[in-house]
Write a protein that holds these residues in place. Structure first.
Motif, PDB file in Angstrom:
ATOM      1  N   GLY A  45       0.791  -1.226   0.000  1.00 44.42           N
ATOM      2  CA  GLY A  45       0.000   0.000   0.000  1.00 44.42           C
ATOM      3  C   GLY A  45       0.823   1.274   0.000  1.00 44.42           C
ATOM      4  N   ARG A  46       2.105   1.192  -0.241  1.00 45.43           N
ATOM      5  CA  ARG A  46       2.979   2.369  -0.227  1.00 45.43           C
ATOM      6  C   ARG A  46       3.422   2.793  -1.626  1.00 45.43           C
ATOM      7  NH1 ARG A  46       2.981   4.643   4.847  1.00 45.43           N
ATOM      8  NH2 ARG A  46       3.010   2.990   6.383  1.00 45.43           N
ATOM      9  N   GLU A  47       2.921   2.090  -2.643  1.00 39.03           N
ATOM     10  CA  GLU A  47       3.294   2.399  -4.016  1.00 39.03           C
ATOM     11  C   GLU A  47       2.079   2.166  -4.903  1.00 39.03           C
ATOM     12  OE1 GLU A  47       7.348   1.607  -6.512  1.00 39.03           O
ATOM     13  OE2 GLU A  47       6.523  -0.078  -5.405  1.00 39.03           O
ATOM     14  N   LEU A  48       1.917   3.036  -5.884  1.00 35.19           N
ATOM     15  CA  LEU A  48       0.808   2.918  -6.814  1.00 35.19           C
ATOM     16  C   LEU A  48       1.382   2.703  -8.212  1.00 35.19           C
ATOM     17  CD1 LEU A  48      -2.307   3.142  -7.083  1.00 35.19           C
ATOM     18  CD2 LEU A  48      -1.961   5.555  -7.584  1.00 35.19           C
ATOM     19  N   PHE A  49       0.834   1.722  -8.917  1.00 33.66           N
ATOM     20  CA  PHE A  49       1.240   1.435 -10.287  1.00 33.66           C
ATOM     21  C   PHE A  49       0.116   1.881 -11.218  1.00 33.66           C
ATOM     22  CE2 PHE A  49       2.942  -2.057  -7.633  1.00 33.66           C
ATOM     23  CZ  PHE A  49       4.284  -1.742  -7.719  1.00 33.66           C
ATOM     24  N   TYR A  50       0.486   2.364 -12.393  1.00 34.87           N
ATOM     25  CA  TYR A  50      -0.495   2.681 -13.422  1.00 34.87           C
ATOM     26  C   TYR A  50       0.191   2.652 -14.779  1.00 34.87           C
ATOM     27  CZ  TYR A  50       1.376   7.457 -13.640  1.00 34.87           C
ATOM     28  OH  TYR A  50       2.187   8.539 -13.799  1.00 34.87           O
ATOM     29  N   VAL A  51      -0.612   2.642 -15.836  1.00 35.82           N
ATOM     30  CA  VAL A  51      -0.088   2.670 -17.198  1.00 35.82           C
ATOM     31  C   VAL A  51      -0.220   4.098 -17.705  1.00 35.82           C
ATOM     32  CG1 VAL A  51      -0.319   1.758 -19.545  1.00 35.82           C
ATOM     33  CG2 VAL A  51      -0.760   0.267 -17.566  1.00 35.82           C
ATOM     34  N   ASN A  52       0.921   4.687 -18.134  1.00 41.50           N
ATOM     35  CA  ASN A  52       0.861   6.068 -18.616  1.00 41.50           C
ATOM     36  C   ASN A  52       0.439   6.124 -20.080  1.00 41.50           C
ATOM     37  OD1 ASN A  52       3.139   5.671 -20.257  1.00 41.50           O
ATOM     38  ND2 ASN A  52       4.521   6.791 -18.908  1.00 41.50           N
ATOM     39  N   ALA A  53       0.338   7.322 -20.625  1.00 40.27           N
ATOM     40  CA  ALA A  53      -0.152   7.501 -21.995  1.00 40.27           C
ATOM     41  C   ALA A  53       0.776   6.890 -23.030  1.00 40.27           C
ATOM     42  CB  ALA A  53      -0.340   8.989 -22.277  1.00 40.27           C
ATOM     43  N   ASP A  54       2.050   6.687 -22.690  1.00 42.21           N
ATOM     44  CA  ASP A  54       3.009   6.050 -23.597  1.00 42.21           C
ATOM     45  C   ASP A  54       3.031   4.537 -23.444  1.00 42.21           C
ATOM     46  OD1 ASP A  54       3.819   8.480 -24.692  1.00 42.21           O
ATOM     47  OD2 ASP A  54       5.314   8.786 -23.123  1.00 42.21           O
ATOM     48  N   ARG A  55       2.036   3.981 -22.736  1.00 39.79           N
ATOM     49  CA  ARG A  55       1.898   2.533 -22.524  1.00 39.79           C
ATOM     50  C   ARG A  55       3.060   1.959 -21.735  1.00 39.79           C
ATOM     51  NH1 ARG A  55      -1.734  -0.079 -25.577  1.00 39.79           N
ATOM     52  NH2 ARG A  55      -0.416  -1.888 -25.779  1.00 39.79           N
ATOM     53  N   ARG A  56       3.507   2.706 -20.745  1.00 43.48           N
ATOM     54  CA  ARG A  56       4.594   2.252 -19.880  1.00 43.48           C
ATOM     55  C   ARG A  56       4.045   2.070 -18.466  1.00 43.48           C
ATOM     56  NH1 ARG A  56       9.348   2.792 -22.541  1.00 43.48           N
ATOM     57  NH2 ARG A  56       9.332   4.136 -24.365  1.00 43.48           N
ATOM     58  N   LEU A  57       4.380   0.939 -17.858  1.00 45.17           N
ATOM     59  CA  LEU A  57       3.981   0.713 -16.477  1.00 45.17           C
ATOM     60  C   LEU A  57       4.816   1.641 -15.606  1.00 45.17           C
ATOM     61  CD1 LEU A  57       2.048  -0.964 -14.782  1.00 45.17           C
ATOM     62  CD2 LEU A  57       3.916  -2.542 -14.366  1.00 45.17           C
ATOM     63  N   THR A  58       4.143   2.416 -14.785  1.00 45.79           N
ATOM     64  CA  THR A  58       4.768   3.463 -13.989  1.00 45.79           C
ATOM     65  C   THR A  58       4.487   3.215 -12.516  1.00 45.79           C
ATOM     66  OG1 THR A  58       4.409   4.996 -15.821  1.00 45.79           O
ATOM     67  CG2 THR A  58       4.864   5.968 -13.676  1.00 45.79           C
ATOM     68  N   ALA A  59       5.453   3.534 -11.672  1.00 47.55           N
ATOM     69  CA  ALA A  59       5.296   3.397 -10.221  1.00 47.55           C
ATOM     70  C   ALA A  59       5.483   4.758  -9.566  1.00 47.55           C
ATOM     71  CB  ALA A  59       6.319   2.414  -9.664  1.00 47.55           C
ATOM     72  N   VAL A  60       4.689   5.017  -8.532  1.00 50.31           N
ATOM     73  CA  VAL A  60       4.797   6.247  -7.753  1.00 50.31           C
ATOM     74  C   VAL A  60       4.715   5.864  -6.282  1.00 50.31           C
ATOM     75  CG1 VAL A  60       3.760   8.481  -7.219  1.00 50.31           C
ATOM     76  CG2 VAL A  60       3.636   7.592  -9.538  1.00 50.31           C
ATOM     77  N   ALA A  61       5.724   6.259  -5.504  1.00 50.90           N
ATOM     78  CA  ALA A  61       5.664   6.032  -4.056  1.00 50.90           C
ATOM     79  C   ALA A  61       4.611   6.963  -3.474  1.00 50.90           C
ATOM     80  CB  ALA A  61       7.020   6.303  -3.427  1.00 50.90           C
ATOM     81  N   VAL A  62       3.810   6.438  -2.528  1.00 49.29           N
ATOM     82  CA  VAL A  62       2.771   7.224  -1.871  1.00 49.29           C
ATOM     83  C   VAL A  62       3.019   7.153  -0.366  1.00 49.29           C
ATOM     84  CG1 VAL A  62       0.298   7.513  -1.471  1.00 49.29           C
ATOM     85  CG2 VAL A  62       1.118   6.707  -3.700  1.00 49.29           C
ATOM     86  N   THR A  63       3.244   8.315   0.229  1.00 49.03           N
ATOM     87  CA  THR A  63       3.398   8.394   1.680  1.00 49.03           C
ATOM     88  C   THR A  63       2.080   8.901   2.236  1.00 49.03           C
ATOM     89  OG1 THR A  63       5.735   8.897   1.427  1.00 49.03           O
ATOM     90  CG2 THR A  63       4.744   9.376   3.575  1.00 49.03           C
ATOM     91  N   PRO A  64       1.385   8.069   3.008  1.00 53.49           N
ATOM     92  CA  PRO A  64       0.076   8.478   3.514  1.00 53.49           C
ATOM     93  C   PRO A  64       0.196   9.554   4.587  1.00 53.49           C
ATOM     94  CG  PRO A  64       0.664   6.324   4.385  1.00 53.49           C
ATOM     95  CD  PRO A  64       1.754   6.731   3.444  1.00 53.49           C
ATOM     96  N   GLY A  65      -0.881  10.231   4.806  1.00 46.72           N
ATOM     97  CA  GLY A  65      -0.981  11.278   5.822  1.00 46.72           C
ATOM     98  C   GLY A  65      -2.293  11.994   5.597  1.00 46.72           C
ATOM     99  N   ALA A  66      -2.467  13.142   6.227  1.00 41.48           N
ATOM    100  CA  ALA A  66      -3.681  13.923   5.990  1.00 41.48           C
ATOM    101  C   ALA A  66      -3.788  14.271   4.509  1.00 41.48           C
ATOM    102  CB  ALA A  66      -3.668  15.188   6.833  1.00 41.48           C
TER     103      ALA A  66
END
Length: 135
Positions: A45-66
């Protein structure tokens, strides 16, 4: 457990957003910056994956908080036409295994140029054990 990731075309292009859950009206944060579809949380639950417009699997770290803090967008690998069916399908064509490997859905051709659908069988072992036990 506290954040909902989703895709929306409210900006005129499909992008990935975060909202707190269950208080979805308490805020909204845009994750993708150049188009994004098929968001999926990592197992921890600390990283989000998605497919960007260039069809590349992308990862973004997410630090929870308010307010969530988003890390750098990291391109993991490109997806071929055979691995990603397009945003019109409205599903996530990949998952993350417990060991961290990515499991990818892909089209399978049977030689006629026509693609076969993906078939997923759930509970097969349980069903086989039930039938074998009834003999």
């Amino acid at each position: 457990g506290r954040w909902l990731a989703y895709e929306s075309n409210e900006t005129g292009r499909t992008e990935v957003f975060l909202r707190p859950f269950p208080s979805t009206s308490a805020g909204k944060w845009q994750v993708s910056t150049d188009g994004g579809v098929a968001p999926l949380w990592s197992r921890n639950g600390r990283e989000l994956f998605y497919v960007n417009a260039d069809r590349r699997l992308t990862a973004v770290a997410v630090t929870p908080g308010a307010e969530p803090r988003l890390g750098e967008h990291v391109t993991l690998f490109p997806l071929s036409e055979r691995h990603y069916l397009g945003q019109a399908e409205f599903y996530t064509p990949f998952d993350v295994a417990p060991d961290g490997r990515f499991l990818m859905a892909r089209l399978v051709s049977h030689g006629t140029g026509e693609d076969l659908p993906l078939v997923v069988v759930e509970g097969m072992l349980t069903e086989l054990e039930r039938k074998a036990g009834s003999r």
